[in-house]
Design an enzyme around this catalytic site. Structure first.
Site, PDB file in Angstrom:
ATOM      1  CE  LYS A   1       7.236 -10.221  -4.592  1.00  0.00           C
ATOM      2  NZ  LYS A   1       7.193  -9.315  -5.208  1.00  0.00           N
TER       3      LYS A   1
ATOM      4  NE  ARG B   1      -2.788  -4.485  -6.078  1.00  0.00           N
ATOM      5  CZ  ARG B   1      -2.200  -4.150  -7.321  1.00  0.00           C
ATOM      6  NH1 ARG B   1      -3.139  -3.893  -8.141  1.00  0.00           N
ATOM      7  NH2 ARG B   1      -1.042  -3.865  -7.373  1.00  0.00           N
TER       8      ARG B   1
END
Length: 431
Positions: free
Chosen positions: A204, A278
């Site tokens: 990120k 996820r």
């Protein structure tokens, strides 16, 4: 609270000398809030926010008109990361509000901790220490750590967490007030507990990574919701599964192009190591499905796409069980916790294709491409019952604010706790 500032409600607009849109004016013992009845909760929360910015530490809600929802809206605006109390409750709702404050303040404080303070193991222990005293004779737990995860087939949590020196863990906490060891599990809560998310090799940028301590907000939310439901008299057996890991970069970290094979045989190619939530939730959902529980609820700060769609005002709700979803939205309205449905259909499972595996964990494009929140929910649907019956997925778009706003102080909000607790209580009471 003898030194507390008194705060009153006033449905009439402020006198002209204070300005046409003044929502807060001084009175002899404190302040009065001039609220707009058409959007009362927002206007009360905004006024409470203003009081906090004045440096006021303690308030007493006084006079008439303070319903439970009005008092709670005030609390949410008045409190902050540095001050999670300071409100003296009024009337017959005081005991209920104290329960809410206990669970929300714990969840928010936990989410606001620094990544160094909150390792995966510490997160699991904090949940144990919070919940066990609420029902010490009814709660047991198991913590699965490090390589134990791999040996038991929990490849998502292990894969995401293996890049850190601090081991990943799965917490399975069992609340069984029935006293019967063979009592059926009526519901399972699953929470994403990424205690820090660097993005892994899909790293990120700093402006996005700076507040990634909040990526365990799903775990804090479902643990807080279970605590609230217990305090409100939950009588059915419920299990809590927290999927805890740090997503870091090292020579041991998982890589793009790796393939994970889950316990149900589903193979997943890693195309984005920043789509890690996820991957860990898939393990929790598989565990929940194995219990046979008719109700499975997961919560996660899962996608930026949900925030793009809904801003910071609503949490997103996904389900293949449309009747359950509609009931859950009704519960959200009852407890005044803004929640909005986003699309999910069986074909969303196919939205992250891979030539090497059954699915990829994302698409190889910024943010996972269009429909990212629905595609993530579609991925998760592979790990519950094929028809998705009894499953709800909350993408917590409004669980954390990276900066101050007119409604919220910077940090965790706790949004999601009330509605999940209400779903839990209402749905399990029908069995």
């Amino acid at each position: 609270m003898s030194d507390a500032i008194h705060v009153y409600l006033q449905s009439e607009p402020a006198a002209e000398k204070w300005g046409k849109k003044a929502s807060l004016t001084p009175v002899e013992q404190g302040y009065q809030i001039h609220f707009d009845a058409s959007q009362a909760l927002r206007s009360i929360q905004k006024a409470a926010r203003q009081l906090d910015t004045l440096g006021i530490e303690q308030v007493e809600l006084s006079g008439d008109g303070w319903t439970l929802d009005y008092q709670w809206a005030f609390y949410l605006g008045f409190t902050s990361a540095k001050k999670l109390n300071g409100v003296s409750w009024q009337g017959d709702d005081a005991a209920t509000l104290q329960q809410l404050e206990r669970c929300y303040s714990w969840s928010r404080q936990l989410t606001n901790q620094t990544p160094e303070q909150l390792s995966p193991e510490v997160l699991a222990q904090e949940a144990i220490d919070f919940l066990t005293p609420l029902a010490p004779d009814a709660i047991s737990h198991r913590v699965i750590r490090g390589e134990e995860l791999a040996s038991e087939g929990w490849v998502g949590i292990h894969g995401v967490g293996r890049g850190s020196e601090r081991p990943p863990v799965m917490l399975v906490l069992d609340y069984n007030p029935t006293g019967k060891a063979d009592a059926p599990v009526e519901a399972v809560l699953v929470g994403k507990g990424i205690t820090f998310d660097s993005g892994g090799y899909s790293i990120k940028p700093s402006e996005s990574m700076s507040y990634m301590k909040c990526d365990m907000g799903g775990a804090a939310t479902v643990a807080g919701a279970l605590g609230l439901a217990i305090l409100q008299g939950l009588t059915q057996r419920v299990q809590l599964v927290l999927c805890c890991a740090e997503n870091l970069i090292s020579g041991h970290a998982y890589k793009l192009g790796d393939i994970l094979t889950y316990k149900n045989g589903t193979t997943v190619e890693i195309l984005n190591s920043d789509a890690e939530g996820r991957l860990v939730l898939a393990d929790g959902l598989l565990y929940a499905t194995e219990t046979g529980a008719p109700l499975i609820i997961d919560a996660a700060t899962l996608t930026g796409a949900a925030m793009v769609a809904l801003g910071n005002d609503y949490n997103a709700l996904f389900s293949l069980d449309t009747e359950l979803q509609q009931r859950a939205l009704g519960y959200a309205e009852q407890v005044k916790e803004p929640t909005w449905p986003l699309p999910l259909a069986p074909w969303h499972q196919q939205q992250c294709p891979s030539p090497y595996a059954d699915t990829a964990n994302s698409r190889a494009m910024k943010g996972g491409g269009t429909g990212g929140a629905s595609n993530a929910a579609g991925f998760l649907s592979r790990f519950v019952r094929p028809d998705g019956k009894g499953w709800l997925h909350f993408d917590l778009a409004s669980a954390f604010n990276s900066s101050n706003s007119a409604l919220w102080a910077a940090g965790a909000t706790g949004r999601g706790i009330r509605v999940i607790a209400e779903v839990l209580r209402q749905e399990t009471s029908k069995r």
